[in-house]
Design an enzyme around this catalytic site. Sequence first.
Site, mmCIF file in Angstrom:
data_model
loop_
_atom_site.group_PDB
_atom_site.id
_atom_site.type_symbol
_atom_site.label_atom_id
_atom_site.label_comp_id
_atom_site.label_asym_id
_atom_site.label_seq_id
_atom_site.Cartn_x
_atom_site.Cartn_y
_atom_site.Cartn_z
ATOM 1 N N ILE A 72 0.878 -1.169 0.000
ATOM 2 C CA ILE A 72 0.000 0.000 0.000
ATOM 3 C C ILE A 72 0.911 1.213 0.000
ATOM 4 O O ILE A 72 1.862 1.300 0.792
ATOM 5 C CB ILE A 72 -0.977 0.005 1.198
ATOM 6 N N PHE A 73 0.652 2.141 -0.941
ATOM 7 C CA PHE A 73 1.599 3.240 -1.135
ATOM 8 C C PHE A 73 0.890 4.434 -1.732
ATOM 9 O O PHE A 73 0.061 4.302 -2.634
ATOM 10 C CB PHE A 73 2.728 2.788 -2.080
ATOM 11 N N VAL A 74 1.236 5.617 -1.200
ATOM 12 C CA VAL A 74 0.771 6.890 -1.748
ATOM 13 C C VAL A 74 2.002 7.733 -2.050
ATOM 14 O O VAL A 74 2.927 7.827 -1.229
ATOM 15 C CB VAL A 74 -0.156 7.628 -0.752
ATOM 16 N N ARG A 120 -0.561 12.570 3.754
ATOM 17 C CA ARG A 120 -1.167 13.382 4.815
ATOM 18 C C ARG A 120 -2.366 14.189 4.305
ATOM 19 O O ARG A 120 -2.634 15.289 4.761
ATOM 20 C CB ARG A 120 -0.122 14.308 5.462
ATOM 21 N N LYS A 121 -3.078 13.610 3.349
ATOM 22 C CA LYS A 121 -4.310 14.229 2.830
ATOM 23 C C LYS A 121 -5.512 13.301 3.007
ATOM 24 O O LYS A 121 -6.578 13.569 2.464
ATOM 25 C CB LYS A 121 -4.139 14.559 1.329
ATOM 26 N N GLY A 122 -5.327 12.195 3.725
ATOM 27 C CA GLY A 122 -6.418 11.242 3.929
ATOM 28 C C GLY A 122 -6.546 10.213 2.824
ATOM 29 O O GLY A 122 -7.493 9.422 2.827
ATOM 30 N N ASN A 177 9.038 2.610 10.808
ATOM 31 C CA ASN A 177 8.073 3.541 10.210
ATOM 32 C C ASN A 177 7.026 3.934 11.255
ATOM 33 O O ASN A 177 5.880 3.480 11.227
ATOM 34 C CB ASN A 177 7.420 2.906 8.986
ATOM 35 N N ASN A 207 5.404 6.697 11.798
ATOM 36 C CA ASN A 207 4.218 7.399 11.311
ATOM 37 C C ASN A 207 3.170 6.422 10.795
ATOM 38 O O ASN A 207 1.970 6.568 11.058
ATOM 39 C CB ASN A 207 4.601 8.378 10.200
ATOM 40 N N TYR A 236 -1.927 3.351 11.377
ATOM 41 C CA TYR A 236 -2.676 2.099 11.384
ATOM 42 C C TYR A 236 -3.388 1.893 12.720
ATOM 43 O O TYR A 236 -4.535 1.418 12.760
ATOM 44 C CB TYR A 236 -1.741 0.925 11.100
#
Length: 235
Positions: free
Chosen positions: A160-162, A168-170, A199, A201, A206
């Site tokens: 899972i990756f953004v 930090r934008k939901g 990690n 953050n 989670y």
Amino acid sequence: MAAAAPPPPPSAAAITLPESTPSGHTLFSRIRLATVDDVPHIHKLIHQMAVFERLTHLFQATADSLAATLFPPNAPPPFTSFTVFLLELSNSPFLPSQNPHFTPVLKPHHLDLPIADPEKEIFRSSAADATGDVTVGGFVLFFPNYSSFLAKPGFYIEDIFVRECYRRKGLGQMLLSTLAAQAAKMGYGRVEWVVLDWNANAIKFYEQMGAEILPEWRICRLTGESLQAYANLNI
């Protein structure tokens, strides 16, 4: 004779305030099922994830190998094997669309300022219905597993990756929530994944979503030469 009671004060007229319009910038997001046409973007996202996780020395995937394994000929239906949700972003609203296996999830995000995306061009969406400004922002890759204790299937999240400029934008929460909703809809028992111990953050994120961190468990893995040593084993 007693004095008459003073008349009641006039009732205040109801005041109707105009609905407030969110100030700043609205970013529109869509989560949809990925297709083989999205593999070049998926490949780039996985490489960026490897860089973030400091694991590029383990990265061997190519766009061709991903296409062959994630989207083989006569592939099984989504959610019964390897499945990818793709996160797309646009400055304009997405039009509703239909898929026989999954209805895309649409959501607006009200931001103070527009997001500067330095990689907008190379992550431009290849979806057939995408307009010129639709950008791929992240993904989640998952597949079914099984819990013998629950006697129920579940989903295991491999990745899972953004992308960095969209964090930090939901949006990570939106990806994870979409997958959890699909698992609940299918009557599955749980969703599982792993997180790197440094990690902090991600661990905090989670936990805030309600996930339970299981420090007493360890990952065991056979791969590479250790796995191949069993290829000709005479059992």
